[in-house]
Design a protein around this motif. Structure first.
Motif, mmCIF file in Angstrom:
data_model
loop_
_atom_site.group_PDB
_atom_site.id
_atom_site.type_symbol
_atom_site.label_atom_id
_atom_site.label_comp_id
_atom_site.label_asym_id
_atom_site.label_seq_id
_atom_site.Cartn_x
_atom_site.Cartn_y
_atom_site.Cartn_z
ATOM 1 N N ALA A 21 -14.520 -20.935 -31.410
ATOM 2 C CA ALA A 21 -13.361 -20.312 -30.764
ATOM 3 C C ALA A 21 -13.568 -18.813 -30.554
ATOM 4 C CB ALA A 21 -12.108 -20.559 -31.604
ATOM 5 N N GLY A 22 -14.734 -18.291 -30.984
ATOM 6 C CA GLY A 22 -15.033 -16.887 -30.754
ATOM 7 C C GLY A 22 -14.689 -15.957 -31.907
ATOM 8 N N ASP A 23 -14.346 -16.495 -33.065
ATOM 9 C CA ASP A 23 -14.001 -15.664 -34.219
ATOM 10 C C ASP A 23 -15.262 -15.010 -34.776
ATOM 11 O OD1 ASP A 23 -12.895 -14.485 -36.466
ATOM 12 O OD2 ASP A 23 -12.681 -16.366 -37.579
ATOM 13 N N ARG A 24 -15.377 -13.689 -34.588
ATOM 14 C CA ARG A 24 -16.568 -12.935 -35.003
ATOM 15 C C ARG A 24 -16.751 -12.933 -36.521
ATOM 16 N NH1 ARG A 24 -19.774 -12.505 -30.704
ATOM 17 N NH2 ARG A 24 -18.714 -11.575 -28.945
ATOM 18 N N ASN A 25 -15.655 -12.918 -37.284
ATOM 19 C CA ASN A 25 -15.766 -12.939 -38.742
ATOM 20 C C ASN A 25 -16.394 -14.244 -39.231
ATOM 21 O OD1 ASN A 25 -14.686 -10.379 -39.186
ATOM 22 N ND2 ASN A 25 -12.589 -11.154 -39.248
ATOM 23 N N SER A 26 -16.015 -15.341 -38.624
ATOM 24 C CA SER A 26 -16.603 -16.632 -38.990
ATOM 25 C C SER A 26 -18.075 -16.689 -38.600
ATOM 26 C CB SER A 26 -15.842 -17.779 -38.319
ATOM 27 O OG SER A 26 -14.524 -17.834 -38.829
ATOM 28 N N GLN A 27 -18.406 -16.129 -37.441
ATOM 29 C CA GLN A 27 -19.808 -16.073 -37.028
ATOM 30 C C GLN A 27 -20.616 -15.258 -38.032
ATOM 31 O OE1 GLN A 27 -19.686 -14.544 -33.005
ATOM 32 N NE2 GLN A 27 -19.241 -16.563 -32.140
ATOM 33 N N TYR A 28 -20.066 -14.155 -38.462
ATOM 34 C CA TYR A 28 -20.765 -13.311 -39.429
ATOM 35 C C TYR A 28 -20.942 -14.041 -40.761
ATOM 36 C CZ TYR A 28 -22.205 -9.399 -42.280
ATOM 37 O OH TYR A 28 -22.909 -8.590 -43.128
ATOM 38 N N LYS A 29 -19.926 -14.810 -41.173
ATOM 39 C CA LYS A 29 -20.037 -15.578 -42.424
ATOM 40 C C LYS A 29 -21.131 -16.641 -42.307
ATOM 41 C CE LYS A 29 -15.345 -14.771 -44.012
ATOM 42 N NZ LYS A 29 -13.999 -15.335 -44.163
ATOM 43 N N LEU A 30 -21.193 -17.325 -41.165
ATOM 44 C CA LEU A 30 -22.264 -18.304 -40.958
ATOM 45 C C LEU A 30 -23.630 -17.607 -40.981
ATOM 46 C CD1 LEU A 30 -20.898 -20.686 -38.164
ATOM 47 C CD2 LEU A 30 -21.519 -21.310 -40.506
ATOM 48 N N TYR A 31 -23.687 -16.464 -40.354
ATOM 49 C CA TYR A 31 -24.923 -15.680 -40.349
ATOM 50 C C TYR A 31 -25.344 -15.365 -41.784
ATOM 51 C CZ TYR A 31 -28.106 -11.761 -39.604
ATOM 52 O OH TYR A 31 -29.187 -10.923 -39.637
ATOM 53 N N GLU A 32 -24.420 -14.874 -42.578
ATOM 54 C CA GLU A 32 -24.725 -14.525 -43.967
ATOM 55 C C GLU A 32 -25.187 -15.743 -44.773
ATOM 56 O OE1 GLU A 32 -21.052 -12.614 -45.242
ATOM 57 O OE2 GLU A 32 -22.188 -10.752 -45.522
ATOM 58 N N LEU A 33 -24.595 -16.892 -44.506
ATOM 59 C CA LEU A 33 -24.951 -18.113 -45.234
ATOM 60 C C LEU A 33 -26.372 -18.584 -44.933
ATOM 61 C CD1 LEU A 33 -21.678 -20.218 -44.883
ATOM 62 C CD2 LEU A 33 -22.707 -19.441 -47.032
ATOM 63 N N TYR A 34 -26.826 -18.376 -43.708
ATOM 64 C CA TYR A 34 -28.077 -18.985 -43.271
ATOM 65 C C TYR A 34 -29.220 -18.017 -42.975
ATOM 66 C CZ TYR A 34 -25.552 -23.364 -42.931
ATOM 67 O OH TYR A 34 -24.827 -24.487 -43.234
ATOM 68 N N VAL A 35 -28.975 -16.734 -42.905
ATOM 69 C CA VAL A 35 -30.009 -15.803 -42.442
ATOM 70 C C VAL A 35 -31.251 -15.805 -43.332
ATOM 71 C CG1 VAL A 35 -29.077 -13.732 -43.576
ATOM 72 C CG2 VAL A 35 -30.451 -13.514 -41.479
ATOM 73 N N ASP A 36 -31.086 -15.829 -44.638
ATOM 74 C CA ASP A 36 -32.256 -15.776 -45.523
ATOM 75 C C ASP A 36 -33.131 -17.023 -45.378
ATOM 76 O OD1 ASP A 36 -31.508 -13.291 -46.471
ATOM 77 O OD2 ASP A 36 -30.476 -14.092 -48.235
ATOM 78 N N ALA A 37 -32.509 -18.184 -45.346
ATOM 79 C CA ALA A 37 -33.270 -19.429 -45.206
ATOM 80 C C ALA A 37 -33.989 -19.473 -43.857
ATOM 81 C CB ALA A 37 -32.352 -20.637 -45.353
ATOM 82 N N MET A 38 -33.307 -19.034 -42.797
ATOM 83 C CA MET A 38 -33.915 -19.067 -41.467
ATOM 84 C C MET A 38 -35.060 -18.052 -41.360
ATOM 85 S SD MET A 38 -32.411 -21.538 -40.095
ATOM 86 C CE MET A 38 -31.669 -22.350 -41.493
ATOM 87 N N TYR A 39 -34.898 -16.908 -42.028
ATOM 88 C CA TYR A 39 -35.974 -15.905 -42.052
ATOM 89 C C TYR A 39 -37.211 -16.487 -42.736
ATOM 90 C CZ TYR A 39 -38.729 -11.889 -43.445
ATOM 91 O OH TYR A 39 -39.768 -11.017 -43.665
ATOM 92 N N ASN A 40 -37.021 -17.177 -43.845
ATOM 93 C CA ASN A 40 -38.149 -17.770 -44.559
ATOM 94 C C ASN A 40 -38.870 -18.804 -43.696
ATOM 95 O OD1 ASN A 40 -37.862 -16.235 -46.889
ATOM 96 N ND2 ASN A 40 -36.438 -17.680 -47.806
ATOM 97 N N ILE A 41 -38.121 -19.570 -42.936
ATOM 98 C CA ILE A 41 -38.729 -20.552 -42.028
ATOM 99 C C ILE A 41 -39.532 -19.833 -40.950
ATOM 100 C CG2 ILE A 41 -38.227 -22.284 -40.248
ATOM 101 C CD1 ILE A 41 -35.788 -23.079 -42.073
ATOM 102 N N GLY A 42 -38.922 -18.817 -40.335
ATOM 103 C CA GLY A 42 -39.621 -18.053 -39.302
ATOM 104 C C GLY A 42 -40.883 -17.390 -39.834
ATOM 105 N N LEU A 43 -40.795 -16.827 -41.020
ATOM 106 C CA LEU A 43 -41.941 -16.158 -41.629
ATOM 107 C C LEU A 43 -43.060 -17.148 -41.934
ATOM 108 C CD1 LEU A 43 -42.970 -13.403 -42.532
ATOM 109 C CD2 LEU A 43 -41.982 -13.850 -44.781
ATOM 110 N N ARG A 44 -42.691 -18.352 -42.352
ATOM 111 C CA ARG A 44 -43.697 -19.372 -42.655
ATOM 112 C C ARG A 44 -44.512 -19.712 -41.409
ATOM 113 N NH1 ARG A 44 -40.889 -23.102 -45.817
ATOM 114 N NH2 ARG A 44 -40.069 -24.149 -43.987
#
Length: 183
Positions: A21-44
């Motif tokens: 629905a465009g809620d930026r706070n929710s997008q940021y929360k999803l980002y915070e939840l997944y950024v570290d795991a996704m970075y590790n995948i990208g780095l691998r």
């Protein structure tokens, strides 16, 4: 424990719906939840910190831009992971880092296969061995063993045939065993 899993799934679903629905706070929360795991995948896959950071950022932008296509056929994390992996592989293709040419290596399949899982080795030794593989072999090992893709999916992602994926995997696995045994 099941109640906790359900609550986490509900919370993430709520965040996804609010993000749709465009809620930026929710997008940021999803980002915070997944950024570290996704970075590790990208780095691998990319092995260069800055490239992994760029790919992760691009992946989140694409994910949020295309969130309306997310239909809960998998978890949000699995969906995002696939985006990161595809972007990482495409980034490597652009850099013209091709799969290892099978003719350049004299490793052949035998009836007596050794598997990495059967070897009583420390995880660090296996990680070190994977890093010493040619890039194409690393991709196949990562996609098959670590990400759980089957050979049909690997073929689609890498733009190769299923049989090439299978033979590359077997050669990579054999080379990995040789590297680990030499460590």
């Amino acid at each position: 424990m099941k109640e906790l899993d359900t609550n986490i799934r509900f919370t993430h679903k709520s965040l996804v719906e609010k993000s749709k629905a465009g809620d930026r706070n929710s997008q940021y929360k999803l980002y915070e939840l997944y950024v570290d795991a996704m970075y590790n995948i990208g780095l691998r896959y990319l092995r260069i910190k800055e490239d992994a950071e760029d790919i992760v950022q691009e992946s989140f932008v694409d994910a949020f831009r295309n969130l309306h296509t997310f239909k809960y056929e998998s978890t949000f994390g699995a969906w995002l992971k696939r985006i990161v992996i595809n972007k990482s592989i495409n980034h490597l293709k652009v850099k013209r880092l091709a799969l290892a040419n099978m003719d350049d290596h004299d490793h052949h399949l035998t009836d007596e296969e050794e598997t990495v899982a059967e070897l009583p080795l420390a995880l660090e030794k296996i990680k070190t061995g994977i890093q010493k593989l040619p890039l194409g072999y690393q991709q196949i090992i990562n996609l098959y063993l670590l990400e759980g893709y089957d050979h049909i999916e690997i073929g689609e992602v890498l733009g190769i045939t299923t049989s090439t994926s299978k033979s590359q995997y077997h050669r990579a696995k054999k080379k990995l065993v040789q590297i680990i045994n030499a460590l």
